[in-house]
Design a protein around this motif. Structure first.
Motif, PDB file in Angstrom:
ATOM      1  N   ALA A 102      -0.838  10.774 -13.826  1.00  0.00           N
ATOM      2  CA  ALA A 102      -0.408   9.620 -13.030  1.00  0.00           C
ATOM      3  C   ALA A 102      -1.535   8.620 -12.826  1.00  0.00           C
ATOM      4  CB  ALA A 102       0.136  10.086 -11.680  1.00  0.00           C
ATOM      5  N   VAL A 103      -2.703   9.113 -12.409  1.00  0.00           N
ATOM      6  CA  VAL A 103      -3.794   8.171 -12.130  1.00  0.00           C
ATOM      7  C   VAL A 103      -4.379   7.601 -13.420  1.00  0.00           C
ATOM      8  CG1 VAL A 103      -4.342   9.112  -9.872  1.00  0.00           C
ATOM      9  CG2 VAL A 103      -5.481  10.051 -11.883  1.00  0.00           C
ATOM     10  N   SER A 104      -4.274   8.343 -14.519  1.00  0.00           N
ATOM     11  CA  SER A 104      -4.715   7.794 -15.802  1.00  0.00           C
ATOM     12  C   SER A 104      -3.823   6.634 -16.231  1.00  0.00           C
ATOM     13  CB  SER A 104      -4.693   8.877 -16.883  1.00  0.00           C
ATOM     14  OG  SER A 104      -5.610   9.896 -16.590  1.00  0.00           O
ATOM     15  N   ASP A 105      -2.604   6.592 -15.718  1.00  0.00           N
ATOM     16  CA  ASP A 105      -1.626   5.554 -16.039  1.00  0.00           C
ATOM     17  C   ASP A 105      -1.636   4.405 -15.041  1.00  0.00           C
ATOM     18  OD1 ASP A 105      -0.263   5.688 -18.315  1.00  0.00           O
ATOM     19  OD2 ASP A 105       1.430   6.838 -17.534  1.00  0.00           O
ATOM     20  N   ALA A 109       2.196   1.248 -14.461  1.00  0.00           N
ATOM     21  CA  ALA A 109       3.265   1.234 -13.471  1.00  0.00           C
ATOM     22  C   ALA A 109       2.772   1.319 -12.042  1.00  0.00           C
ATOM     23  CB  ALA A 109       4.234   2.376 -13.754  1.00  0.00           C
ATOM     24  N   PHE A 110       1.762   2.167 -11.781  1.00  0.00           N
ATOM     25  CA  PHE A 110       1.337   2.361 -10.403  1.00  0.00           C
ATOM     26  C   PHE A 110       0.590   1.150  -9.849  1.00  0.00           C
ATOM     27  CE2 PHE A 110       1.973   6.924 -11.205  1.00  0.00           C
ATOM     28  CZ  PHE A 110       2.668   7.234 -10.055  1.00  0.00           C
ATOM     29  N   LEU A 111       0.158   0.232 -10.715  1.00  0.00           N
ATOM     30  CA  LEU A 111      -0.664  -0.883 -10.241  1.00  0.00           C
ATOM     31  C   LEU A 111       0.039  -2.223 -10.379  1.00  0.00           C
ATOM     32  CD1 LEU A 111      -4.275   0.066 -11.262  1.00  0.00           C
ATOM     33  CD2 LEU A 111      -3.041   0.434  -9.160  1.00  0.00           C
ATOM     34  N   GLN A 112       1.355  -2.216 -10.362  1.00  0.00           N
ATOM     35  CA  GLN A 112       2.082  -3.463 -10.431  1.00  0.00           C
ATOM     36  C   GLN A 112       2.184  -4.146  -9.067  1.00  0.00           C
ATOM     37  OE1 GLN A 112       2.968  -4.929 -13.301  1.00  0.00           O
ATOM     38  NE2 GLN A 112       1.819  -3.211 -14.163  1.00  0.00           N
ATOM     39  N   ALA A 113       1.915  -3.399  -8.010  1.00  0.00           N
ATOM     40  CA  ALA A 113       1.966  -3.992  -6.674  1.00  0.00           C
ATOM     41  C   ALA A 113       0.962  -5.136  -6.574  1.00  0.00           C
ATOM     42  CB  ALA A 113       1.651  -2.931  -5.621  1.00  0.00           C
ATOM     43  N   GLU A 114       1.334  -6.140  -5.814  1.00  0.00           N
ATOM     44  CA  GLU A 114       0.535  -7.370  -5.759  1.00  0.00           C
ATOM     45  C   GLU A 114      -0.886  -7.129  -5.275  1.00  0.00           C
ATOM     46  OE1 GLU A 114       0.615 -11.665  -3.390  1.00  0.00           O
ATOM     47  OE2 GLU A 114       2.368 -10.343  -3.391  1.00  0.00           O
ATOM     48  N   THR A 230       3.231  11.614  -5.980  1.00  0.00           N
ATOM     49  CA  THR A 230       3.499  10.269  -5.476  1.00  0.00           C
ATOM     50  C   THR A 230       2.808  10.028  -4.145  1.00  0.00           C
ATOM     51  OG1 THR A 230       5.620  10.204  -6.619  1.00  0.00           O
ATOM     52  CG2 THR A 230       5.300   8.626  -4.828  1.00  0.00           C
ATOM     53  N   ASP A 231       2.877  10.988  -3.230  1.00  0.00           N
ATOM     54  CA  ASP A 231       2.230  10.828  -1.925  1.00  0.00           C
ATOM     55  C   ASP A 231       0.721  10.706  -2.070  1.00  0.00           C
ATOM     56  OD1 ASP A 231       4.691  11.007  -0.721  1.00  0.00           O
ATOM     57  OD2 ASP A 231       4.456  13.109  -0.111  1.00  0.00           O
ATOM     58  N   ILE A 232       0.144  11.497  -2.965  1.00  0.00           N
ATOM     59  CA  ILE A 232      -1.306  11.437  -3.159  1.00  0.00           C
ATOM     60  C   ILE A 232      -1.713  10.113  -3.779  1.00  0.00           C
ATOM     61  CG2 ILE A 232      -3.250  12.458  -4.418  1.00  0.00           C
ATOM     62  CD1 ILE A 232      -1.852  15.189  -4.008  1.00  0.00           C
ATOM     63  N   VAL A 233      -0.969   9.649  -4.772  1.00  0.00           N
ATOM     64  CA  VAL A 233      -1.269   8.353  -5.371  1.00  0.00           C
ATOM     65  C   VAL A 233      -1.161   7.245  -4.329  1.00  0.00           C
ATOM     66  CG1 VAL A 233      -0.432   6.614  -7.011  1.00  0.00           C
ATOM     67  CG2 VAL A 233      -0.686   8.984  -7.737  1.00  0.00           C
TER      68      VAL A 233
END
Length: 243
Positions: A102-105, A109-114, A230-233
């Protein structure tokens, strides 16, 4: 200042893997073999640096911890460690692969937030020597996740890795705010190192230390294991905002 990377610094033993005692047994085997000892007594391992452990082992068995003696012990240990890893089995701890994936990605997707940081950098921050760290990570097929490492080959006490760790992160990431560095570990010594660095600390109970003790030691966030991806990310990125 623009967006800064988020540097995630993972401990190995008790955080990423359970080697089923392979490291400790290989070290005692190496001590016995290299110095012709018929009986050896272990020393505490949890959260410590290999240099501190090896120094204490030698001195406890009446051997001066000279650079030559330490090198001899290291060389034999590195030869015996793969054999013990194979013999004892061990396993990757719960949630580790899913979290690393997840964090490698997170550039996607995980960094689309503004307001999310735009780059995630993964490193190991471990008491292992560089060679033993690599042997363990390769044995458990985790080595490819990590770009760099900070190791326990130069200091006797884990919090003394502070300057080396900060320098390694800055060399990879450039100038970086303290809240963009997160130490992920399983012992109070990991937490003490995070505090010394000014970094945040995610503590995990998979190394055998309970949540209350880790919280009292000063961890910013404590989880039983790393399976709640998800909670950890969400927690990892919660303070990694644009300045």
């Amino acid at each position: 200042m623009g967006r800064q990377p988020l540097a995630l610094l993972f401990d190995i033993d008790g955080t990423l893997i359970d080697s089923a005692g392979a490291g400790g047994r290989a070290l005692l085997n190496a001590l016995e073999s290299q110095f012709n000892l018929s009986q050896t007594t272990p020393v505490p391992l949890h959260g410590r640096t290999d240099l501190g452990i090896m120094t204490e082992l030698l001195e406890n068995h009446g051997i001066e911890a000279t650079p030559e003696a330490l090198m001899q012990l290291c060389d034999t240990y590195f030869q015996m460690l793969p054999l013990e890893l194979e013999r004892r089995g061990g396993h990757v701890l719960p949630g580790v692969v899913e979290l690393l994936d997840a964090v490698s990605d997170m550039d996607g997707a995980f960094l689309q937030a503004e307001n999310a940081c735009h780059e995630v950098v993964l490193g190991v921050l471990t008491g292992n020597m560089p060679i033993s760290a690599q042997v363990k990570l390769e044995h458990f097929r985790l080595a490819s996740y990590f770009e760099f490492g900070v190791y326990g080959d130069r200091v006797h006490h884990r919090p003394d890795l502070r300057d080396t760790a900060i320098s390694a992160v800055q060399q990879r990431c450039g100038p970086i705010a303290a809240d963009r560095m997160v130490v992920i570990g399983d012992t109070p010594l990991d937490i003490a190192l995070a505090r010394a660095m000014g970094a945040r600390c995610l503590a995990v109970c998979t190394g055998g230390i309970d949540a209350h003790s880790l919280a009292c030691a000063g961890a910013d966030h404590v989880v039983q294991d790393l399976s709640a991806t998800t909670d950890i990310v969400d927690w990892l990125t919660s303070n990694a905002k644009i300045n």
